[in-house]
Design a protein around this motif. Structure first.
Motif, PDB file in Angstrom:
ATOM      1  N   GLN A 179       0.826  -1.215   0.000  1.00  0.00           N
ATOM      2  CA  GLN A 179       0.000   0.000   0.000  1.00  0.00           C
ATOM      3  C   GLN A 179       0.855   1.258   0.000  1.00  0.00           C
ATOM      4  O   GLN A 179       0.412   2.312  -0.479  1.00  0.00           O
ATOM      5  CB  GLN A 179      -0.963   0.011   1.197  1.00  0.00           C
ATOM      6  CG  GLN A 179      -0.305   0.018   2.569  1.00  0.00           C
ATOM      7  CD  GLN A 179      -0.107  -1.377   3.118  1.00  0.00           C
ATOM      8  OE1 GLN A 179       0.068  -2.339   2.374  1.00  0.00           O
ATOM      9  NE2 GLN A 179      -0.153  -1.498   4.454  1.00  0.00           N
ATOM     10  N   ALA A 180       2.076   1.173   0.516  1.00  0.00           N
ATOM     11  CA  ALA A 180       2.968   2.338   0.541  1.00  0.00           C
ATOM     12  C   ALA A 180       3.688   2.501  -0.787  1.00  0.00           C
ATOM     13  O   ALA A 180       3.725   3.596  -1.357  1.00  0.00           O
ATOM     14  CB  ALA A 180       3.975   2.201   1.673  1.00  0.00           C
ATOM     15  N   ARG A 181       4.242   1.417  -1.318  1.00  0.00           N
ATOM     16  CA  ARG A 181       5.061   1.542  -2.528  1.00  0.00           C
ATOM     17  C   ARG A 181       4.240   1.779  -3.784  1.00  0.00           C
ATOM     18  O   ARG A 181       4.783   2.220  -4.805  1.00  0.00           O
ATOM     19  CB  ARG A 181       5.937   0.298  -2.689  1.00  0.00           C
ATOM     20  CG  ARG A 181       5.180  -0.980  -2.988  1.00  0.00           C
ATOM     21  CD  ARG A 181       6.101  -2.177  -3.208  1.00  0.00           C
ATOM     22  NE  ARG A 181       5.376  -3.351  -3.623  1.00  0.00           N
ATOM     23  CZ  ARG A 181       5.073  -4.378  -2.852  1.00  0.00           C
ATOM     24  NH1 ARG A 181       5.434  -4.361  -1.575  1.00  0.00           N
ATOM     25  NH2 ARG A 181       4.410  -5.416  -3.322  1.00  0.00           N
ATOM     26  N   GLU A 182       2.913   1.493  -3.733  1.00  0.00           N
ATOM     27  CA  GLU A 182       2.059   1.715  -4.896  1.00  0.00           C
ATOM     28  C   GLU A 182       1.143   2.930  -4.719  1.00  0.00           C
ATOM     29  O   GLU A 182       0.321   3.213  -5.577  1.00  0.00           O
ATOM     30  CB  GLU A 182       1.211   0.471  -5.179  1.00  0.00           C
ATOM     31  CG  GLU A 182       2.021  -0.743  -5.593  1.00  0.00           C
ATOM     32  CD  GLU A 182       1.154  -1.925  -6.012  1.00  0.00           C
ATOM     33  OE1 GLU A 182      -0.092  -1.808  -5.913  1.00  0.00           O
ATOM     34  OE2 GLU A 182       1.724  -2.953  -6.425  1.00  0.00           O
ATOM     35  N   LEU A 183       1.293   3.664  -3.622  1.00  0.00           N
ATOM     36  CA  LEU A 183       0.409   4.787  -3.313  1.00  0.00           C
ATOM     37  C   LEU A 183       0.400   5.811  -4.450  1.00  0.00           C
ATOM     38  O   LEU A 183       1.438   6.323  -4.856  1.00  0.00           O
ATOM     39  CB  LEU A 183       0.860   5.461  -2.010  1.00  0.00           C
ATOM     40  CG  LEU A 183      -0.018   6.601  -1.503  1.00  0.00           C
ATOM     41  CD1 LEU A 183      -1.394   6.075  -1.099  1.00  0.00           C
ATOM     42  CD2 LEU A 183       0.655   7.289  -0.312  1.00  0.00           C
ATOM     43  N   GLY A 184      -0.797   6.092  -4.959  1.00  0.00           N
ATOM     44  CA  GLY A 184      -0.924   7.082  -6.028  1.00  0.00           C
ATOM     45  C   GLY A 184      -0.265   6.671  -7.325  1.00  0.00           C
ATOM     46  O   GLY A 184       0.075   7.530  -8.145  1.00  0.00           O
ATOM     47  N   GLY A 185      -0.069   5.368  -7.512  1.00  0.00           N
ATOM     48  CA  GLY A 185       0.590   4.904  -8.735  1.00  0.00           C
ATOM     49  C   GLY A 185       2.099   5.026  -8.701  1.00  0.00           C
ATOM     50  O   GLY A 185       2.761   4.981  -9.746  1.00  0.00           O
ATOM     51  N   ALA A 186       2.666   5.158  -7.492  1.00  0.00           N
ATOM     52  CA  ALA A 186       4.116   5.297  -7.348  1.00  0.00           C
ATOM     53  C   ALA A 186       4.839   4.064  -7.864  1.00  0.00           C
ATOM     54  O   ALA A 186       4.322   2.942  -7.811  1.00  0.00           O
ATOM     55  CB  ALA A 186       4.479   5.534  -5.883  1.00  0.00           C
ATOM     56  N   HIS A 187       6.031   4.275  -8.349  1.00  0.00           N
ATOM     57  CA  HIS A 187       6.842   3.189  -8.881  1.00  0.00           C
ATOM     58  C   HIS A 187       7.875   2.750  -7.844  1.00  0.00           C
ATOM     59  O   HIS A 187       9.070   2.652  -8.144  1.00  0.00           O
ATOM     60  CB  HIS A 187       7.525   3.621 -10.176  1.00  0.00           C
ATOM     61  CG  HIS A 187       6.585   3.696 -11.337  1.00  0.00           C
ATOM     62  ND1 HIS A 187       6.960   3.443 -12.638  1.00  0.00           N
ATOM     63  CD2 HIS A 187       5.263   3.989 -11.396  1.00  0.00           C
ATOM     64  CE1 HIS A 187       5.919   3.591 -13.445  1.00  0.00           C
ATOM     65  NE2 HIS A 187       4.878   3.928 -12.707  1.00  0.00           N
ATOM     66  N   GLY A 188       7.412   2.511  -6.624  1.00  0.00           N
ATOM     67  CA  GLY A 188       8.294   2.044  -5.580  1.00  0.00           C
ATOM     68  C   GLY A 188       8.264   2.934  -4.358  1.00  0.00           C
ATOM     69  O   GLY A 188       7.656   4.019  -4.342  1.00  0.00           O
ATOM     70  N   GLN A 248      13.800  -4.636 -16.713  1.00  0.00           N
ATOM     71  CA  GLN A 248      13.478  -3.441 -17.495  1.00  0.00           C
ATOM     72  C   GLN A 248      13.884  -2.179 -16.738  1.00  0.00           C
ATOM     73  O   GLN A 248      13.922  -2.164 -15.509  1.00  0.00           O
ATOM     74  CB  GLN A 248      11.981  -3.393 -17.803  1.00  0.00           C
ATOM     75  CG  GLN A 248      11.461  -4.607 -18.568  1.00  0.00           C
ATOM     76  CD  GLN A 248      12.168  -4.798 -19.897  1.00  0.00           C
ATOM     77  OE1 GLN A 248      12.289  -3.853 -20.680  1.00  0.00           O
ATOM     78  NE2 GLN A 248      12.628  -6.014 -20.148  1.00  0.00           N
ATOM     79  N   GLN A 249      14.160  -1.094 -17.481  1.00  0.00           N
ATOM     80  CA  GLN A 249      14.527   0.168 -16.833  1.00  0.00           C
ATOM     81  C   GLN A 249      13.441   0.623 -15.866  1.00  0.00           C
ATOM     82  O   GLN A 249      13.734   1.056 -14.761  1.00  0.00           O
ATOM     83  CB  GLN A 249      14.765   1.248 -17.899  1.00  0.00           C
ATOM     84  CG  GLN A 249      16.067   1.107 -18.656  1.00  0.00           C
ATOM     85  CD  GLN A 249      17.272   1.486 -17.815  1.00  0.00           C
ATOM     86  OE1 GLN A 249      17.190   2.383 -16.977  1.00  0.00           O
ATOM     87  NE2 GLN A 249      18.385   0.797 -18.014  1.00  0.00           N
ATOM     88  N   ASP A 250      12.186   0.564 -16.283  1.00  0.00           N
ATOM     89  CA  ASP A 250      11.073   0.934 -15.408  1.00  0.00           C
ATOM     90  C   ASP A 250      10.231  -0.313 -15.168  1.00  0.00           C
ATOM     91  O   ASP A 250       9.487  -0.739 -16.043  1.00  0.00           O
ATOM     92  CB  ASP A 250      10.226   2.033 -16.051  1.00  0.00           C
ATOM     93  CG  ASP A 250       9.078   2.487 -15.145  1.00  0.00           C
ATOM     94  OD1 ASP A 250       8.931   1.921 -14.048  1.00  0.00           O
ATOM     95  OD2 ASP A 250       8.351   3.408 -15.552  1.00  0.00           O
ATOM     96  N   PRO A 251      10.336  -0.913 -13.988  1.00  0.00           N
ATOM     97  CA  PRO A 251       9.581  -2.141 -13.727  1.00  0.00           C
ATOM     98  C   PRO A 251       8.097  -1.915 -13.479  1.00  0.00           C
ATOM     99  O   PRO A 251       7.351  -2.876 -13.328  1.00  0.00           O
ATOM    100  CB  PRO A 251      10.263  -2.715 -12.486  1.00  0.00           C
ATOM    101  CG  PRO A 251      10.832  -1.535 -11.799  1.00  0.00           C
ATOM    102  CD  PRO A 251      11.228  -0.563 -12.872  1.00  0.00           C
ATOM    103  N   GLY A 252       7.645  -0.643 -13.439  1.00  0.00           N
ATOM    104  CA  GLY A 252       6.219  -0.369 -13.325  1.00  0.00           C
ATOM    105  C   GLY A 252       5.779   0.015 -11.926  1.00  0.00           C
ATOM    106  O   GLY A 252       6.589   0.177 -11.001  1.00  0.00           O
ATOM    107  N   VAL A 253       4.463   0.165 -11.754  1.00  0.00           N
ATOM    108  CA  VAL A 253       3.877   0.600 -10.482  1.00  0.00           C
ATOM    109  C   VAL A 253       4.293  -0.358  -9.359  1.00  0.00           C
ATOM    110  O   VAL A 253       4.204  -1.575  -9.503  1.00  0.00           O
ATOM    111  CB  VAL A 253       2.341   0.669 -10.581  1.00  0.00           C
ATOM    112  CG1 VAL A 253       1.721   0.941  -9.211  1.00  0.00           C
ATOM    113  CG2 VAL A 253       1.918   1.739 -11.580  1.00  0.00           C
TER     114      VAL A 253
END
Length: 257
Positions: free
Chosen positions: A88-97, A178-183
């Motif tokens: 819930q913290a690392r994905e808050l607001g669509g955050a990527h970590g 990948q460079q950006d592993p996503g949300v």
């Protein structure tokens, strides 16, 4: 009694420090010159320079060659130990970590620089923690240098070096490479692969930076960094991720939960 040379520069440092803390000199502002302070305080430039060196080592000011001396532009980031890595913290607001989410709370973003993703042999300690061979390319490594963007048209502040190792048999040929592993970052990708982490033990030690660390973080080798050894552990007790973070001590507050 006339102040000694030592107490003189400490007195000047205390005066400047109090003005920073009470907002007389706001975050990011350029400070008066050594000549101006010498005139105001009645001390030599040698004393003023020694006081500024103390404040620079504390991380309160930044001394930029040919540009002057500036108040540190950002406050320390509160790092909430394991809680920052929960879903819930690392994905808050669509955050990527976790780091992305922490900065978003403050209206900041970050700029990853020189991110290197490779398959490589892990250091002996990491190999032991992950239970993988140390003499072969048994891990996927994500090596990141990350800077904080705190305001439009202001230079980014180098903040941390983060190197992560994940067993190759888990991360190979997945979004983790990948460079950006996503949300949610790589922890969310590990969860999707069936390796949800439920514990995040960390070990912190404070030490001088290496020359390379000091260069990227734009600190002197007299300053200190916090080295954080972080592990992601599944319910079955398997360590599936090891990260070593290196952060200037003056830019982080550890909240242990």
């Amino acid at each position: 009694m006339k102040p000694t040379a030592r107490s003189a520069y400490q007195e000047v440092a205390a005066l400047i420090r109090s003005r920073i803390e009470d907002g007389t000199y706001p975050r990011g502002s350029r400070l008066p010159t050594e000549e101006q302070w010498a005139d105001e305080f009645g001390y030599t430039r040698v004393t003023i320079n020694a006081a500024l060196r103390v404040l620079a080592n504390e991380g309160l000011v930044i001394r930029a060659r040919k540009r002057g001396t500036f108040v540190r532009p950002i406050d320390p980031i509160v790092r909430r130990s394991g809680a920052r890595h929960l879903k819930q913290a690392r994905e808050l607001g669509g955050a990527h970590g976790a780091f992305d989410a922490e900065l978003a709370e403050r209206g900041y973003t970050y700029r990853p620089a020189d991110t290197d993703i490779r398959r490589d042999r892990p250091p002996a300690l990491v190999a032991e923690l992950l239970d993988v061979p140390a003499d072969e390319a048994s891990t996927v490594v994500r090596d990141r240098r990350m800077s904080i963007i705190y305001a439009h048209n202001q230079p980014a502040v180098p903040y941390q070096i983060a190197t992560t190792w994940i067993p190759l048999d888990i991360a190979g040929d997945t979004a983790i490479e990948q460079q950006d592993p996503g949300v949610g970052g790589i922890s969310s990708r590990l969860e999707e692969l069936g390796f949800e982490q439920v514990r995040f033990p960390e070990r912190i030690r404070t030490r001088p930076p290496t020359s390379a660390e000091a260069h990227f973080l734009e600190i002197s080798e007299e300053q200190l960094v916090d080295e954080i050894l972080h592990r992601g552990v599944t319910a079955e007790g398997r360590v599936v991720k090891v990260t070593i973070f290196v952060i200037p001590t003056h830019l982080v507050i550890h909240e242990i939960e």
